[in-house]
Motif scaffolding. Structure first.
Motif, short mmCIF file in Angstrom:
data_model
loop_
_atom_site.label_atom_id
_atom_site.label_comp_id
_atom_site.label_asym_id
_atom_site.label_seq_id
_atom_site.Cartn_x
_atom_site.Cartn_y
_atom_site.Cartn_z
N GLY A 1 0.78 -1.23 0.00
CA GLY A 1 0.00 0.00 0.00
C GLY A 1 0.81 1.27 0.00
N ASP A 2 2.16 1.16 0.01
CA ASP A 2 2.99 2.37 0.04
C ASP A 2 3.10 3.01 -1.33
N SER A 3 3.58 4.23 -1.33
CA SER A 3 3.80 5.01 -2.55
C SER A 3 5.04 4.50 -3.28
N ILE A 4 4.93 4.34 -4.60
CA ILE A 4 6.08 4.00 -5.43
C ILE A 4 6.09 4.91 -6.66
N GLY A 5 7.25 5.03 -7.28
CA GLY A 5 7.37 5.82 -8.50
C GLY A 5 8.61 5.42 -9.26
N ILE A 6 8.69 5.88 -10.50
CA ILE A 6 9.86 5.61 -11.34
C ILE A 6 10.98 6.56 -10.93
N SER A 7 12.17 6.02 -10.75
CA SER A 7 13.31 6.84 -10.36
C SER A 7 13.57 7.91 -11.42
N GLY A 8 13.66 9.15 -10.95
CA GLY A 8 13.93 10.27 -11.85
C GLY A 8 12.70 10.83 -12.53
N ASP A 9 11.51 10.31 -12.20
CA ASP A 9 10.28 10.77 -12.85
C ASP A 9 9.33 11.33 -11.80
N ASN B 1 6.01 10.66 -11.07
CA ASN B 1 4.79 9.88 -11.12
C ASN B 1 4.65 9.13 -9.81
N ALA B 2 3.49 8.53 -9.58
CA ALA B 2 3.28 7.80 -8.33
C ALA B 2 2.15 6.80 -8.49
N GLY B 3 2.26 5.70 -7.77
CA GLY B 3 1.21 4.68 -7.72
C GLY B 3 1.37 3.92 -6.43
N THR B 4 0.79 2.72 -6.39
CA THR B 4 0.76 1.94 -5.16
C THR B 4 1.51 0.63 -5.31
N LEU B 5 2.30 0.30 -4.29
CA LEU B 5 2.91 -1.02 -4.17
C LEU B 5 1.79 -1.97 -3.75
N GLY B 6 1.35 -2.82 -4.69
CA GLY B 6 0.22 -3.70 -4.39
C GLY B 6 0.50 -4.60 -3.21
N GLY B 7 1.56 -5.39 -3.31
CA GLY B 7 1.96 -6.28 -2.23
C GLY B 7 3.11 -7.15 -2.68
N PHE B 8 3.86 -7.68 -1.72
CA PHE B 8 5.01 -8.52 -2.03
C PHE B 8 4.56 -9.91 -2.45
N VAL B 9 5.23 -10.46 -3.46
CA VAL B 9 4.92 -11.80 -3.96
C VAL B 9 6.21 -12.50 -4.37
N GLU B 10 6.13 -13.81 -4.40
CA GLU B 10 7.19 -14.63 -4.98
C GLU B 10 6.66 -15.17 -6.30
N LEU B 11 7.37 -14.89 -7.39
CA LEU B 11 6.97 -15.35 -8.72
C LEU B 11 7.92 -16.46 -9.15
N ARG B 12 7.37 -17.64 -9.37
CA ARG B 12 8.18 -18.79 -9.78
C ARG B 12 8.02 -18.98 -11.29
N TYR B 13 9.17 -18.93 -11.96
CA TYR B 13 9.17 -18.96 -13.42
C TYR B 13 10.48 -19.58 -13.89
N ASP B 14 10.37 -20.53 -14.81
CA ASP B 14 11.56 -21.15 -15.40
C ASP B 14 12.48 -21.72 -14.32
#
Length: 611
Positions: free
Chosen positions: A276-284, A286-299
């Motif tokens: 739920g915290d604020s996030i943005g692109i470095s150097g830009d 803009n702002a949005g929301t950190l949805g939540g932490f996840v582990e993504l298993r791929y390959d």
């Protein structure tokens, strides 16, 4: 602009007028309102409980604010305004005030009169408005608009969720394609969303079923005829007396990031980042929301990071490969090199700057208060009197408050923290009947060690909790999860059910997933999984929508927020809204659709897990 004289209704001495709801319906069905006109004009003509001078404009996102006496440009006319209202014999419970009304790119002053009390139903509002306009023009105040409202009966339509078991929802499922054809043939690409809701005033108990159709503001059409055609279609499945059609000027958009917000009250000595915290692109900016932490298993590898929306982390306009990322997304097939990868940080730079400015402003205010108290103490000492104990205590309180602000200031100065790089993303993707807008940000090794942890259930404010009033008949009995417990599994959105979210802008809010999915027509470019461009003028999607249980469920900046069930399932991700005066409806991705599109985008087996 066309002129319109409202119908005369029976006087109190007669058998009485129809109910307010029926009066509106009679006006909508009156041939007096047939013909091409702007939607705003049609809505104005068919509402007998308001009269104003600005109904031909786009006021779908108008916001008002009160003025101080010094700011009020018509304060010297108050005696004459009161005399006019007295001449029209309005009830004593009525009142008036002057506001500043803000619309896109401009503002105007607004004299608003609210007529309420015994007999208000029978008072004609147009003549009151005309008398006030004449007074303002006589005093060369042509920049002040006038609005006269019936405070007992006027309200912008409020939208409430409708149960999936409703006969209107069943009829909509059967007839939605013919309704879409009717709208497309009448207004082309200019409708935005079609969906059943319960429609009423501020009290949910007044709401009744209706098909709500959002269209572009200021759109010209024969609304009388379109409404009659859709009512005719619905009458094949449900009594025409049990359902209405509500046209609203509104816009369907991805959530924006404006404006910047202060996190002064959200950080104490916390130096970690969470759901739920604020996030943005470095150097830009803009702002949005950190949805939540996840582990993504791929390959056969585990990637540790968090989910949000693609449009939150979309490469900036000057990035040379942005068009390609929009078309193909980010995957192993199209990975940007480390030099061109999009770096995400928290809190967003624009929010950091706003927070530091806010802290400095409050510290200066505390210093000013402290100086005044110290001056009072010094004067008492010079007079040979002991300082008041309350003054000493107040100085201590101010010192404690300033020390807390300094602590928060130091934390915020160390921000933003670099979290990681965008590893996988949907791009501008539409797949089948679903709009997809997701991104996975992989944490750096340092950020993983420092921040990666279970997502925690927040404390849900009392007003945002489900009640017997706002729960739908098709929804299950809801027992909220214990605050600070872990969110441990993924689920899917289900109609009629209660959900909550924690977002950057509105923090923790609760809402109900509507009993019917909305039919949406989006603007702009979109692509299929294979990169082929889709003609959005003819491509319709069906989306889950969520209405807030108390106020709006979301605002700009909440993009990427997890939508969480009472069973602690992450069921969806917020990404868009549709806005009309008094209503802001959330649009959410369904988690199974997100996972399925990840598999297609990455061309490999993918699974998501919560820490």
């Amino acid at each position: 602009m066309s002129t319109y004289n409202p119908r005369e209704f029976p006087s109190p001495a007669s058998s009485g007028p129809p109910s307010p709801r029926k009066r509106r319906r009679l006006l909508r069905e009156s041939e007096d309102n047939e013909g091409e006109m702007r939607l705003e004009e049609f809505l104005y003509r068919t509402d007998p409980f308001r009269s104003n001078t600005f109904h031909g404009h786009d006021n779908s996102e108008m916001k008002t604010e009160f003025l101080t006496a010094e700011e009020n440009p018509i304060r010297h006319l108050r005696p004459e305004i009161d005399a006019i209202l007295s001449q029209h014999r309005i009830p004593t419970e009525s009142f008036h005030h002057t506001l500043k009304a803000r619309v896109t790119g401009s503002y105007f002053f607004l004299l608003r009169v609210t007529v309420s009390g015994d007999g208000s139903t029978f008072i004609r509002l147009g003549p009151i408005k005309d008398s006030l306009v004449k007074l303002l023009h006589k005093n060369s105040l042509t920049n002040v608009h006038v609005e006269v409202l019936n405070g007992d009966h006027f309200s912008p339509p409020h939208l409430y969720p409708i149960a999936s078991t409703s006969a209107v929802v069943s009829a909509f499922h059967t007839l939605k394609h013919s309704i879409v054809e009717t709208m497309s043939s009448a207004v082309g690409e200019n409708w935005q969303m079609i969906c059943p809701f319960n429609v009423g005033g501020p009290d949910i108990r007044s709401a009744r079923p209706g098909i709500v159709i959002f269209v572009q503001p200021l759109l010209m059409a024969n609304w009388y005829e379109i409404r009659a055609r859709i009512i005719g279609q619905l009458s094949l499945k449900v009594s025409a007396l049990l359902v209405d059609v509500e046209f609203l000027p509104g816009t369907l958009n991805l959530l924006k990031h404006d404006p910047s917000i202060s996190f002064r009250d959200r950080f104490d000595d916390r130096d970690w980042v969470a759901m739920g915290d604020s996030i943005g692109i470095s150097g830009d900016q803009n702002a949005g929301t950190l949805g939540g932490f996840v582990e993504l298993r791929y390959d056969d590898r585990a990637h540790f990071g968090f989910l949000t929306n693609y449009h939150v982390v979309r490469p900036t306009a000057h990035t040379p490969f942005r068009d390609e990322v929009d078309r193909t997304g980010i995957s192993a097939n199209f990975p940007p090199d480390d030099q061109n990868a999009t770096i995400i940080e928290s809190i967003a730079q624009m929010d950091r700057d706003r927070t530091l400015a806010d802290i400095q402003h409050h510290r200066e205010s505390l210093a000013s208060q402290k100086a005044r108290i110290e001056e009072t103490i010094e004067l008492r000492l010079l007079a040979g009197e002991e300082p008041r104990e309350s003054s000493r205590q107040r100085l201590q309180d101010l010192d404690v408050a300033d020390a807390s602000l300094i602590q928060t200031q130091n934390v915020v100065k160390s921000m933003p923290y670099v979290l990681g790089k965008v590893r996988f993303a949907s791009g501008l993707l539409v797949h089948g009947k679903r709009f997809l807008d997701w991104a996975f940000v992989e944490l750096t090794t340092e950020a993983q060690q420092r921040y990666f942890r279970p997502n925690i259930v927040p404390d849900i404010p009392r007003k945002q909790r489900p009640t017997s009033t706002n729960l739908l008949s098709g929804g299950s009995a809801t027992f909220l999860p214990r605050p600070n417990s872990s969110i441990t599994q993924f689920g899917e959105l289900q109609t009629d059910e209660y959900y909550f979210k924690k977002g950057r802008t509105t923090e923790v809010t609760g809402g109900i997933c509507n009993g019917a999915k909305s039919v949406c027509q989006w603007k702009g470019r979109r692509y299929e999984i294979d990169g082929a461009e889709i003609s959005m003028a003819t491509h319709i999607t069906e989306e889950y929508v969520i209405t807030g249980v108390d106020g709006d469920f979301l605002e700009d900046g909440d993009s990427g927020s997890f939508v969480i069930s009472a069973d602690r399932d992450v069921a969806g991700i917020l990404f868009a809204d549709v806005i009309h005066e008094g209503n802001r409806i959330g649009v959410a991705l369904n988690m199974p659709d997100v996972v399925e599109s990840m598999k297609l985008r990455l061309n490999h087996s993918v699974s998501l897990h919560l820490p």
